[in-house]
Write an enzyme that holds these catalytic residues in place. Structure first.
Site, mmCIF file in Angstrom:
data_model
loop_
_atom_site.group_PDB
_atom_site.id
_atom_site.type_symbol
_atom_site.label_atom_id
_atom_site.label_comp_id
_atom_site.label_asym_id
_atom_site.label_seq_id
_atom_site.Cartn_x
_atom_site.Cartn_y
_atom_site.Cartn_z
ATOM 1 N N GLN A 109 0.786 -1.229 0.000
ATOM 2 C CA GLN A 109 0.000 0.000 0.000
ATOM 3 C C GLN A 109 0.825 1.290 0.000
ATOM 4 O OE1 GLN A 109 -3.285 -0.162 2.832
ATOM 5 N NE2 GLN A 109 -3.466 -2.367 2.543
ATOM 6 N N CYS A 123 -0.632 5.540 7.947
ATOM 7 C CA CYS A 123 0.244 6.439 7.190
ATOM 8 C C CYS A 123 -0.285 7.870 7.234
ATOM 9 C CB CYS A 123 0.419 5.995 5.749
ATOM 10 S SG CYS A 123 1.768 6.883 4.946
ATOM 11 N N ASP A 167 -1.524 -2.284 12.337
ATOM 12 C CA ASP A 167 -2.571 -1.274 12.457
ATOM 13 C C ASP A 167 -3.694 -1.634 13.415
ATOM 14 O OD1 ASP A 167 -1.081 -0.054 10.500
ATOM 15 O OD2 ASP A 167 -2.534 -0.325 8.892
ATOM 16 N N LYS A 188 0.796 4.349 12.377
ATOM 17 C CA LYS A 188 0.527 3.045 11.767
ATOM 18 C C LYS A 188 1.111 3.024 10.352
ATOM 19 C CE LYS A 188 -3.761 2.718 14.458
ATOM 20 N NZ LYS A 188 -3.365 1.654 15.387
ATOM 21 N N ALA A 244 4.007 0.757 7.431
ATOM 22 C CA ALA A 244 4.705 -0.484 7.117
ATOM 23 C C ALA A 244 6.071 -0.526 7.799
ATOM 24 C CB ALA A 244 4.863 -0.626 5.605
ATOM 25 N N ALA A 245 6.703 0.633 7.937
ATOM 26 C CA ALA A 245 7.994 0.691 8.629
ATOM 27 C C ALA A 245 7.837 0.298 10.091
ATOM 28 C CB ALA A 245 8.593 2.088 8.513
ATOM 29 N N CYS A 298 7.933 7.730 8.096
ATOM 30 C CA CYS A 298 7.036 8.259 7.075
ATOM 31 C C CYS A 298 7.870 8.968 6.011
ATOM 32 C CB CYS A 298 6.029 9.226 7.692
ATOM 33 S SG CYS A 298 4.835 9.880 6.503
#
Length: 435
Positions: A66, A186, A321, A329, A331-332, A364
């Site tokens: 995503q 994000c 998440d 929240k 992916a990192a 981010c």
């Protein structure tokens, strides 16, 4: 003659259905959710316990990366590049239950799925993500009508290409971007597309006839001051309008109007006409988590913020998440959490006390143009937790290259394989060098 042969067709069918609905399976580790956290932990648990001891419940046939949707919405990447069949990312040998989670019962160590299966577990990893709530915005039309009404959203595979359509079809007027009054995944994405819209309109000679408006429910532009200060400079230099504490509550699509409420003075609203509207939907906890004994008062998975172990059920763990971890929240964050959770579970398996502590690391990559990124990295306290020996609040093309080209490769071939993660994931690629 068998029992079923002695019955009529209808009775035989009922017997078969009854047996299917009560079928049971047991796994040492059961993973709920096939997103980034679920696939990563499935791979790690396979390596630790063997594939035959691990199962994952996930209904979707496609798995999406995503973070790349920011670039898809701006026409810099194709949506096809963001997805791969779920079958290709579920670790080989791990049982994939192709169904939704219907009910979680931690008191009996069981999960019931949408296809009627009951699965028992010794350890449970919950990675169910969060829920998008487009329906909570009054008047927002059906997704199939968004192109006609010049609406897009980078938060769904069903809507991200509509952002690019709205951007390409922009003529003159307001380009409006929203940020909801809820937790989001994000949190930088709603403004990333604003910067890319500005860049695209400049490139196509339309910027002089455009007003770019970012209406955010937050009291700040970004939650970490170091990066917020840099972003404010960009906003001012590119003549963008930022309105704080403004929450999108209604869309009047036929008039191309967006209605925002002033959160500092509830009931007070302001109407913005738009030529393009990017919607960041309200978001909330996963309904199956919210409806279970695993949830906190707000509906999020209630875990220890250092070990990721559930605060009440010691054989339950969470990642990503769906949790109530007080960090962004992303992916990192999942990458950082995965190594901590792996270590936590390894200790629990040995009846030892978890000793690794997650510090809230998240990242981010704030895309500010088609070739620049500000790489924000920070911890629970909102303090920068940076990887590189440079000022990461500066726009850099090398950071864009990592966002657009390097990180997707590491995601598919590293993180999802359970081989890449840990605090400060970007340290894995420091050899790229900075310019």
């Amino acid at each position: 003659m068998s029992f079923c042969q002695s019955l009529g067709p209808m009775e035989s069918l009922l017997v078969i259905l009854s047996h299917a609905s009560s079928s049971k399976e047991h796994y040492k580790v059961l993973v709920l959710g096939g997103g980034s956290g679920g696939i990563t932990m499935s791979a790690r648990m396979k390596r630790r316990l063997g594939a035959e001891n691990v199962a994952i419940v996930e209904p979707s046939e496609m798995h999406y990366y995503q973070p790349i949707w920011t670039l898809v919405g701006a026409g810099a990447k194709g949506v096809a590049s963001s997805g791969r069949p779920t079958a290709s990312v579920v670790p080989s040998g791990v049982k994939w239950v192709r169904s939704k989670v219907q009910e979680i019962n931690p008191d009996t160590n069981t999960v019931r799925t949408g296809n009627g299966m009951e699965i028992s577990y010794q350890y449970l990893i919950v990675a169910l993500g969060l829920q998008l709530h487009y329906e909570k915005i009054k008047g927002l039309p059906e997704i199939e009508d968004w192109v006609k009404f010049k609406i897009g959203s980078n938060y769904s595979v069903l809507t991200v290409e509509k952002t690019w359509s709205a951007l390409q079809n922009f003529k003159e007027g307001n380009a409006v971007f929203s940020f909801p009054n809820t937790p989001v995944k994000c949190a930088g994405a709603p403004q990333k597309i604003m910067y890319l819209t500005d860049a695209y309109l400049r490139k196509t000679g339309k910027r002089a006839k455009a007003n770019i408006v970012y209406n955010t429910s937050l009291p700040v532009l970004f939650g970490v001051k170091k990066y917020a200060d840099a972003l404010w400079e960009i906003v001012k230099s590119r003549d963008m309008q930022v309105n704080l504490r403004q929450n999108l509550i209604e869309v009047r699509a036929d008039k191309q109007e967006a209605v925002f409420e002033n959160l500092d003075n509830p009931g007070e609203t302001k109407v913005f006409e738009y030529e393009m509207l990017h919607v960041t939907p309200p978001m909330g906890p996963n309904p199956e988590v919210k409806g279970s004994l695993l949830a906190d008062e707000a509906g999020w998975l209630d875990v220890n913020k250092e070990t990721l172990q559930h605060n009440k059920y010691p054989n339950v763990f969470g990642i990503g998440d769906c949790t109530n971890l007080p960090t962004s929240k992303t992916a990192a964050a999942v990458a950082a959490q995965s190594s901590i959770l792996d270590r936590t579970i390894s200790k629990v398996l040995k009846n030892e006390k978890p000793d690794s502590k997650y510090d809230g690391y998240t990242s981010c990559p704030l895309v500010t143009n088609y070739n620049t990124v500000i790489l924000a990295e920070f911890d629970y306290s909102g303090q920068p937790l940076e990887t590189f020996p440079i000022d990461q609040s500066k726009e850099r093309w090398t950071m864009y290259h990592m966002k657009a080209d390097v990180m997707p490769h590491l995601y598919w071939h590293g993180l999802l394989k359970g081989f890449w993660g840990g605090p400060g994931p970007y340290r894995k690629i420091m050899h790229l060098g900075m310019k």
